[in-house]
Scaffold this motif. Structure first.
Motif, PDB file in Angstrom:
ATOM      1  N   ALA A  83     -23.483 -39.083 -20.915  1.00 59.83           N
ATOM      2  CA  ALA A  83     -24.545 -38.075 -21.030  1.00 59.83           C
ATOM      3  C   ALA A  83     -24.925 -37.581 -19.646  1.00 59.83           C
ATOM      4  CB  ALA A  83     -25.759 -38.670 -21.737  1.00 59.83           C
ATOM      5  N   TYR A  84     -24.931 -36.282 -19.459  1.00 54.55           N
ATOM      6  CA  TYR A  84     -25.255 -35.694 -18.158  1.00 54.55           C
ATOM      7  C   TYR A  84     -26.755 -35.805 -17.928  1.00 54.55           C
ATOM      8  CZ  TYR A  84     -25.480 -32.280 -14.365  1.00 54.55           C
ATOM      9  OH  TYR A  84     -25.695 -31.661 -13.159  1.00 54.55           O
ATOM     10  N   ARG A  85     -27.160 -36.361 -16.800  1.00 56.53           N
ATOM     11  CA  ARG A  85     -28.573 -36.599 -16.490  1.00 56.53           C
ATOM     12  C   ARG A  85     -29.085 -35.720 -15.359  1.00 56.53           C
ATOM     13  NH1 ARG A  85     -30.861 -39.583 -20.574  1.00 56.53           N
ATOM     14  NH2 ARG A  85     -29.415 -41.219 -21.235  1.00 56.53           N
ATOM     15  N   GLY A  86     -28.334 -34.713 -14.978  1.00 58.10           N
ATOM     16  CA  GLY A  86     -28.780 -33.812 -13.931  1.00 58.10           C
ATOM     17  C   GLY A  86     -28.236 -34.180 -12.563  1.00 58.10           C
ATOM     18  N   ARG A  87     -28.725 -33.514 -11.554  1.00 60.22           N
ATOM     19  CA  ARG A  87     -28.258 -33.764 -10.182  1.00 60.22           C
ATOM     20  C   ARG A  87     -29.132 -34.817  -9.492  1.00 60.22           C
ATOM     21  NH1 ARG A  87     -26.556 -28.001  -7.398  1.00 60.22           N
ATOM     22  NH2 ARG A  87     -25.122 -27.291  -9.052  1.00 60.22           N
ATOM     23  N   VAL A  88     -28.498 -35.586  -8.603  1.00 63.86           N
ATOM     24  CA  VAL A  88     -29.225 -36.551  -7.766  1.00 63.86           C
ATOM     25  C   VAL A  88     -28.809 -36.333  -6.317  1.00 63.86           C
ATOM     26  CG1 VAL A  88     -29.491 -38.266  -9.595  1.00 63.86           C
ATOM     27  CG2 VAL A  88     -27.452 -38.327  -8.161  1.00 63.86           C
ATOM     28  N   ARG A  89     -29.735 -36.629  -5.412  1.00 64.08           N
ATOM     29  CA  ARG A  89     -29.450 -36.458  -3.985  1.00 64.08           C
ATOM     30  C   ARG A  89     -28.718 -37.692  -3.454  1.00 64.08           C
ATOM     31  NH1 ARG A  89     -31.606 -32.240  -1.598  1.00 64.08           N
ATOM     32  NH2 ARG A  89     -31.307 -33.172   0.468  1.00 64.08           N
ATOM     33  N   GLY A  91     -24.641 -48.271  -3.860  1.00 67.33           N
ATOM     34  CA  GLY A  91     -24.013 -47.823  -2.616  1.00 67.33           C
ATOM     35  C   GLY A  91     -22.509 -47.798  -2.738  1.00 67.33           C
ATOM     36  N   PHE A  92     -21.900 -46.666  -2.359  1.00 71.21           N
ATOM     37  CA  PHE A  92     -20.447 -46.493  -2.427  1.00 71.21           C
ATOM     38  C   PHE A  92     -19.906 -46.301  -1.005  1.00 71.21           C
ATOM     39  CE2 PHE A  92     -22.090 -45.055  -6.452  1.00 71.21           C
ATOM     40  CZ  PHE A  92     -21.200 -45.559  -7.386  1.00 71.21           C
ATOM     41  N   PRO A  93     -18.681 -46.737  -0.770  1.00 71.10           N
ATOM     42  CA  PRO A  93     -18.062 -46.454   0.535  1.00 71.10           C
ATOM     43  C   PRO A  93     -18.019 -44.944   0.770  1.00 71.10           C
ATOM     44  CG  PRO A  93     -16.748 -48.035  -0.716  1.00 71.10           C
ATOM     45  CD  PRO A  93     -17.786 -47.526  -1.632  1.00 71.10           C
ATOM     46  N   ALA A  94     -18.268 -44.537   1.972  1.00 69.31           N
ATOM     47  CA  ALA A  94     -18.305 -43.099   2.284  1.00 69.31           C
ATOM     48  C   ALA A  94     -16.982 -42.439   1.944  1.00 69.31           C
ATOM     49  CB  ALA A  94     -18.648 -42.890   3.752  1.00 69.31           C
ATOM     50  N   ALA A  95     -15.889 -43.217   2.087  1.00 74.29           N
ATOM     51  CA  ALA A  95     -14.580 -42.617   1.795  1.00 74.29           C
ATOM     52  C   ALA A  95     -14.436 -42.263   0.323  1.00 74.29           C
ATOM     53  CB  ALA A  95     -13.470 -43.593   2.213  1.00 74.29           C
ATOM     54  N   ALA A  96     -15.151 -43.019  -0.540  1.00 71.93           N
ATOM     55  CA  ALA A  96     -15.026 -42.754  -1.978  1.00 71.93           C
ATOM     56  C   ALA A  96     -15.628 -41.402  -2.351  1.00 71.93           C
ATOM     57  CB  ALA A  96     -15.711 -43.871  -2.778  1.00 71.93           C
ATOM     58  N   LEU A  97     -16.562 -40.918  -1.535  1.00 72.18           N
ATOM     59  CA  LEU A  97     -17.224 -39.647  -1.850  1.00 72.18           C
ATOM     60  C   LEU A  97     -16.863 -38.586  -0.821  1.00 72.18           C
ATOM     61  CD1 LEU A  97     -18.958 -41.735  -3.511  1.00 72.18           C
ATOM     62  CD2 LEU A  97     -20.833 -40.121  -3.295  1.00 72.18           C
ATOM     63  N   ARG A  98     -15.700 -38.771  -0.131  1.00 69.03           N
ATOM     64  CA  ARG A  98     -15.284 -37.811   0.885  1.00 69.03           C
ATOM     65  C   ARG A  98     -15.069 -36.435   0.283  1.00 69.03           C
ATOM     66  NH1 ARG A  98     -11.152 -40.395   2.575  1.00 69.03           N
ATOM     67  NH2 ARG A  98     -12.284 -41.595   4.148  1.00 69.03           N
ATOM     68  N   ALA A  99     -14.696 -36.390  -1.046  1.00 65.16           N
ATOM     69  CA  ALA A  99     -14.428 -35.096  -1.685  1.00 65.16           C
ATOM     70  C   ALA A  99     -15.699 -34.282  -1.905  1.00 65.16           C
ATOM     71  CB  ALA A  99     -13.712 -35.321  -3.029  1.00 65.16           C
ATOM     72  N   CYS A 100     -16.842 -34.931  -1.751  1.00 67.38           N
ATOM     73  CA  CYS A 100     -18.118 -34.226  -1.981  1.00 67.38           C
ATOM     74  C   CYS A 100     -18.749 -33.931  -0.648  1.00 67.38           C
ATOM     75  CB  CYS A 100     -19.047 -35.088  -2.827  1.00 67.38           C
ATOM     76  SG  CYS A 100     -20.621 -34.271  -3.158  1.00 67.38           S
ATOM     77  N   ALA A 101     -18.764 -32.666  -0.266  1.00 65.04           N
ATOM     78  CA  ALA A 101     -19.291 -32.284   1.035  1.00 65.04           C
ATOM     79  C   ALA A 101     -20.782 -32.016   1.004  1.00 65.04           C
ATOM     80  CB  ALA A 101     -18.556 -31.037   1.544  1.00 65.04           C
ATOM     81  N   GLY A 102     -21.367 -31.861  -0.178  1.00 68.43           N
ATOM     82  CA  GLY A 102     -22.776 -31.508  -0.265  1.00 68.43           C
ATOM     83  C   GLY A 102     -23.676 -32.728  -0.311  1.00 68.43           C
ATOM     84  N   ASP A 103     -24.983 -32.464  -0.489  1.00 67.29           N
ATOM     85  CA  ASP A 103     -25.983 -33.538  -0.537  1.00 67.29           C
ATOM     86  C   ASP A 103     -26.346 -33.921  -1.962  1.00 67.29           C
ATOM     87  OD1 ASP A 103     -26.128 -33.601   2.223  1.00 67.29           O
ATOM     88  OD2 ASP A 103     -27.717 -32.063   2.296  1.00 67.29           O
ATOM     89  N   GLU A 104     -25.719 -33.300  -2.978  1.00 68.89           N
ATOM     90  CA  GLU A 104     -26.062 -33.600  -4.355  1.00 68.89           C
ATOM     91  C   GLU A 104     -24.786 -33.799  -5.176  1.00 68.89           C
ATOM     92  OE1 GLU A 104     -28.414 -30.345  -5.760  1.00 68.89           O
ATOM     93  OE2 GLU A 104     -30.293 -31.281  -5.157  1.00 68.89           O
ATOM     94  N   VAL A 105     -24.923 -34.658  -6.213  1.00 66.31           N
ATOM     95  CA  VAL A 105     -23.837 -34.850  -7.167  1.00 66.31           C
ATOM     96  C   VAL A 105     -24.431 -34.828  -8.575  1.00 66.31           C
ATOM     97  CG1 VAL A 105     -22.347 -36.176  -5.625  1.00 66.31           C
ATOM     98  CG2 VAL A 105     -24.070 -37.364  -7.021  1.00 66.31           C
ATOM     99  N   GLY A 106     -23.580 -34.582  -9.568  1.00 69.59           N
ATOM    100  CA  GLY A 106     -24.011 -34.673 -10.946  1.00 69.59           C
ATOM    101  C   GLY A 106     -23.919 -36.111 -11.439  1.00 69.59           C
ATOM    102  N   LEU A 107     -24.928 -36.560 -12.211  1.00 70.27           N
ATOM    103  CA  LEU A 107     -24.995 -37.941 -12.667  1.00 70.27           C
ATOM    104  C   LEU A 107     -24.658 -38.005 -14.149  1.00 70.27           C
ATOM    105  CD1 LEU A 107     -25.745 -40.899 -11.992  1.00 70.27           C
ATOM    106  CD2 LEU A 107     -28.094 -40.353 -12.681  1.00 70.27           C
ATOM    107  N   LEU A 108     -23.659 -38.816 -14.509  1.00 71.13           N
ATOM    108  CA  LEU A 108     -23.224 -38.990 -15.888  1.00 71.13           C
ATOM    109  C   LEU A 108     -23.410 -40.456 -16.258  1.00 71.13           C
ATOM    110  CD1 LEU A 108     -21.885 -36.878 -17.838  1.00 71.13           C
ATOM    111  CD2 LEU A 108     -19.737 -38.050 -17.405  1.00 71.13           C
ATOM    112  N   LEU A 109     -24.314 -40.727 -17.245  1.00 71.01           N
ATOM    113  CA  LEU A 109     -24.568 -42.085 -17.686  1.00 71.01           C
ATOM    114  C   LEU A 109     -24.160 -42.210 -19.148  1.00 71.01           C
ATOM    115  CD1 LEU A 109     -28.111 -42.763 -16.133  1.00 71.01           C
ATOM    116  CD2 LEU A 109     -25.884 -43.480 -15.247  1.00 71.01           C
ATOM    117  N   ASP A 110     -23.243 -43.118 -19.430  1.00 67.76           N
ATOM    118  CA  ASP A 110     -22.731 -43.320 -20.786  1.00 67.76           C
ATOM    119  C   ASP A 110     -22.311 -42.005 -21.418  1.00 67.76           C
ATOM    120  OD1 ASP A 110     -23.060 -46.048 -20.611  1.00 67.76           O
ATOM    121  OD2 ASP A 110     -25.019 -46.048 -21.605  1.00 67.76           O
TER     122      ASP A 110
END
Length: 954
Positions: A38-44, A17-36
């Protein structure tokens, strides 16, 4: 970056869980997930109470996380977050137990099964799964995949759920495995190696051969191996070997594993690629003539013939069965010699020149026979005809002409050419071929048969002015080729005359060889071989290589028209060509000449080039040709053989002559030992097909022991004769005794094998009619194997070193049961041969007795060949009749292998008849092959070396 961990009860995984302000730049319902990284696709994203939650994958661990704007790929968080502590990951002890790597760890937020990789030098050595034991604790056990050598332990590192672990490697040694083993380098058809239990070296170990995860074979490693003993590995008894099946399942290289039985532990060098020796072994020996030759044998079932096919690129050219006999295969112990093949490529061979041809097992692209591919090349003896002037240096021509002119003496050849509206190029080529003759003793008489094309007179006039030996005669009206030819005959001044069609041409040595043959032999009539072409006369389609003169052959199939020459005097005496014949006048001329000439010589060289095209009379008017030629033959028969009749034969330009009926008893001699089934079939077939004929069957019983045979022979007593014969087998003596004892009242004798069967009525009467002619000494038949291929169609002397049957294993019937004509229509004609087989051979008894019967020193082989040659020496003809067809189940009584090799008989035949073997069979053209396949142009340096063959007609 601040974040919190949120775990939902009853579901695997966790969310950050992240503070809503930290993701204010993202207006949509999905983001791209990067682990170590490596791109792992989109998550809701899930928003709740001022926080935004991102769910983590349940199958992988990660040290760092970043979220990306899906629109532009930029980091939303600004920097990566270290998240490994969220998983509460802890590694336990990893050890090696019972040939497996065993360990445990704890982790939160993952599935019940987690992938574990064991790495060696960065490469995956083992891969498996750790399973949840309780709560967040997992256990794994990875069976070790391969054996090790003494000097190379395995340093194992680990990766859990995609996360590489730090720390020292786990070292696994050969001693820890407790077993060592090795697979030898791959050999076709076999997988071998050794294995040793280090804890109990005397205990034998089983190994599995595995393909695609399935155990194919299991063997015990208990074979002695000297290399193990020398190296001190166990007691030296740990060897093993797998034999791969020859059922085609391993025909292509296939990956297999050799493992300790019941485990996945590979021996050193396993897995590896192996292949079985093909179920079929074979060789593509050569391209010869228009055929591909070689052998192929089914190693699993040798008696089952292999089907093979010739292929060019992706195109299958033709197929054949590898069941022909070859002596070298017999000597090699390959299926009694019956595994050779001949794939007939036919006329398409000309289109294949320069291309690769492959022979393979039919329908099996991967089973290519050894020796393939081979390049289709033009026969070198054909190539020399394609070189202008035969490639002769023009500077030597004057000296050559002087030498050849001297050799022919004062003889001159008149060349008569009837001309009518010939295309200018063809006409020029024809006349220039005469001017190019190496011998200058010729004159060319051109008869212009009232041509309407203006260039004809101009071309002929120009050539006449160029060389005084060329004369041009002009007909007042178009009277046809026969009338124009006679006009030329009356003007001829040469000792001999010959005829040149206005669209053909002569080979440069034609005049020389004709006049040389005339001077040396004093023959009245001479003919040669020829080459046929299409409209392009520089493209050789076929060589017509002819035998010495055979009168019956000419009646069956007028087998030569070009090139012939005849004494001018005789041509005058018989009245030239029949001007009432618009077609086939040349055949009629030859037939009338045969009634006058004393000797006929054959020059076994190509002296004439015949351009065949749509406008050729013989090709455009076949029905008229047949009618006209049939009439010419019948008139000839009426003049010289009253009562003989002619009818159409098996194909174009083929005729059947039926000779006057003959009377007289036929003695039929059938030697046998046992084999009641064969003798019954032979006897009953005679009774069925020769009803009403006057014959006596004598079955010569050579010490039969089979009760069925003895009983059957006893039952024949009321209908036929059974003559006992005792002593060693001697075919000649058996037949001689039968003729002496039972042939006193017989006019004819038919020698018949016990494995011959007749199927058509009239054959016996036909053979008797032929044998009744006073000039005929022996008559043989066309004999077929059960599969309707040729077993016998005449005998060729000198073939394969001694003698062999012509056209052997060739097809007799084509589509729709139409007869296959054979080379120059030989199969369907009546013609002279030097010998025929006594498997079915008829003679007048008087001829048989005149030559002394069979020579009893030939006990098994070549007795019939020797008899025929002595009959010919006595002045009689030996005829093969292509209209008399029987089946011959060859050598069903006596073995087809070593018992019929008869080396003593072979030696005796070669010594007695050394002359004909040296000089060549007169009825087999010396330009044809004497090895591998008969009746194809030879491809060695023997072409053009045959002597002129002279036949007397009176």
């Amino acid at each position: 970056m601040e974040f919190s961990i949120h775990v939902e009860t009853g579901t695997p995984g966790m969310a950050l869980g992240f503070p809503a302000a930290a993701l204010r730049a993202c207006a949509g319902d999905e983001v791209g997930l990067l682990l170590d990284g490596a791109y792992r696709g989109r998550v809701r994203l899930r928003r709740k109470r001022g926080r935004v939650f991102v769910s983590l994958p349940t199958y992988t661990l990660a040290r760092e996380l970043d979220l990306l704007d899906p629109e532009n790929g930029r980091s939303i968080l600004g920097k990566s977050c270290f998240i490994l502590p969220c998983y509460a990951f802890g590694i336990g002890t990893v050890t090696f137990v019972d040939r497996a790597v065993v360990g445990g760890f704890s982790v939160s937020g993952l599935d019940d099964q987690v992938q574990v990789d064991c790495l060696e030098n960065g490469h995956v050595l083992m891969r498996g799964f750790a399973r949840r034991v309780v709560d967040a604790r997992y256990r794994f056990s990875l069976p070790f995949p391969r054996m090790l050598t003494q000097d190379r332990p395995a340093a194992c590192m680990f990766r859990i759920a995609g996360l590489p672990l730090d720390g020292p490697p786990l070292l696994v040694t050969m001693t820890m495995l407790g077993v060592r083993g090795h697979v030898d380098p791959s050999r076709a058809g076999e997988v071998a190696g050794w294995v040793c239990d280090l804890n109990a070296p005397e205990r034998r170990v089983a190994v599995d051969l595995v393909r695609d995860g399935v155990v194919v074979q299991t063997v015990m490693a208990e074979r002695p191996r000297a290399d193990l003993l020398a190296a001190g590995i166990g007691d030296g008894q740990g060897g093993f070997s797998f034999t791969l099946p020859r059922d085609g399942s391993f025909s292509e290289p296939t990956e297999i594993s050799v493992v300790l039985s019941g485990t996945a532990l590979n021996l050193v060098n396993s897995p590896l690629a192996v292949s079985a020796p093909p179920a079929v072994r074979g060789v593509f020996d050569r391209l010869h003539g228009m055929s591909a030759h070689g052998w192929a044998l089914n190693l699993t079932d040798p008696k089952r013939p292999v089907e093979v096919e010739a292929v060019c690129g992706e195109r299958v050219l033709a197929r054949a069965t590898a069941n022909l006999f070859r002596g070298d295969l017999l000597e090699a112990g390959l299926n009694d010699g019956f595994c050779a093949y001949k794939i007939d490529l036919g006329e398409q061979m000309l289109d294949l020149l320069g291309q690769e041809i492959v022979v393979r097992v039919a329908g099996r692209p991967g089973m290519v026979l050894e020796g393939a591919p081979r390049i289709a090349t033009q026969n070198p003896n054909l190539l020399r005809y394609l070189k202008p002037g035969r490639g002769l240096d023009p500077s030597v021509l004057p000296r050559l002409r002087r030498a050849l002119d001297r050799r022919v003496g004062a003889l001159v050849l008149s060349i008569i050419m009837s001309v009518h509206d010939t295309p200018q190029e063809w006409l020029v080529r024809a006349v220039e071929s005469v001017l190019a003759q190496w011998c200058g003793h010729w004159e060319l008489i051109c008869v212009d048969d009232r041509s309407t094309a203006p260039h004809v007179a101009a071309v002929l006039g120009a050539f006449a002015r160029r060389d005084r030996r060329i004369r041009v005669l002009a007909s007042q009206a178009n009277g046809g080729i026969a009338r124009a030819t006679n006009l030329g005959l009356r003007a001829a001044c040469g000792d001999y005359v010959t005829f040149l069609d206005h669209d053909d041409c002569l080979e440069p040595d034609a005049v020389y060889h004709l006049l040389k043959a005339a001077r040396d032999s004093d023959a009245d009539f001479i003919y040669s071989d020829e080459a046929t072409t299409d409209e392009n006369i520089d493209s050789i389609a076929e060589i017509k290589a002819r035998p010495a003169f055979s009168y019956d052959y000419y009646l069956s199939h007028p087998y030569f028209v070009h090139m012939l020459c005849i004494r001018r005097r005789i041509a005058y005496e018989i009245g030239g060509w029949d001007e009432g014949m618009a077609i086939s006048a040349d055949v009629d001329f030859v037939l009338r000449a045969l009634g006058r000439v004393e000797t006929i010589a054959h020059v076994p060289r190509v002296l004439y080039r015949w351009r065949t095209h749509g406008g050729s009379a013989g090709h455009s008017r076949q029905d008229a040709v047949m009618q006209a030629t049939r009439g010419a033959i019948q008139r000839h028969l009426d003049r010289h053989h009253p009562g003989a009749t002619v009818s159409d034969g098996a194909g174009f330009n083929q005729f059947r002559v039926d000779w006057p009926a003959a009377r007289g008893r036929i003695l039929i001699v059938i030697p046998t030992k046992n084999k009641a089934d064969l003798v019954r079939a032979a006897v009953e077939s005679i009774e069925r097909t020769a009803r009403g004929e006057d014959y006596r069957i004598v079955v010569v019983d050579h010490e039969s022991t089979d009760p069925e045979a003895i009983g059957y022979f006893a039952s024949l007593g009321g209908r036929h004769v059974v003559m006992p014969y005792r002593g060693d087998f001697n075919y000649s003596r058996i037949n001689n005794q039968a003729v002496r004892k039972y042939g006193g009242d017989a006019e004819f004798v038919l020698f018949l094998n016990n494995d011959v069967e007749a199927t058509s009525a009239g054959w016996l009467d036909r053979m008797r009619r032929l044998a009744n002619r006073p000039e005929v000494g022996v008559v043989g038949a066309l004999l077929l194997y059960p599969d309707r291929r040729v077993q016998h169609a005449g005998v060729i002397l000198g073939f394969n070193g001694s003698a062999d049957h012509a056209f052997k294993f060739g097809d007799v019937y084509g589509p729709g049961d139409a007869r296959v004509l054979g080379y120059n229509c030989s199969l369907t004609s009546v013609r002279d041969f030097s010998a025929v087989t006594a498997a079915c051979m008829m003679m007048r008894r008087a001829v048989f007795e005149q030559v002394g019967g069979f020579d009893e020193s030939f006990k098994i082989g070549f007795n019939d060949t020797d008899l025929c040659l002595r009959v010919r020496e006595a002045g009689f003809k030996v005829l093969y009749d292509g209209h008399t067809v029987l089946y011959h189940y060859e050598s069903a009584t006596r073995s087809v292998t070593k018992q019929v090799m008869h080396p003593e008989d072979t030696r005796r035949m070669l010594e007695r008849h050394a002359g004909i073997l040296r000089d060549g069979d007169p009825f087999y053209n010396p330009n044809l092959s004497v090895t591998v396949q008969d009746h194809v142009l030879r491809d060695d340096d023997g072409c053009g070396r045959g002597a002129v063959r002279v036949v007397g007609l009176r």
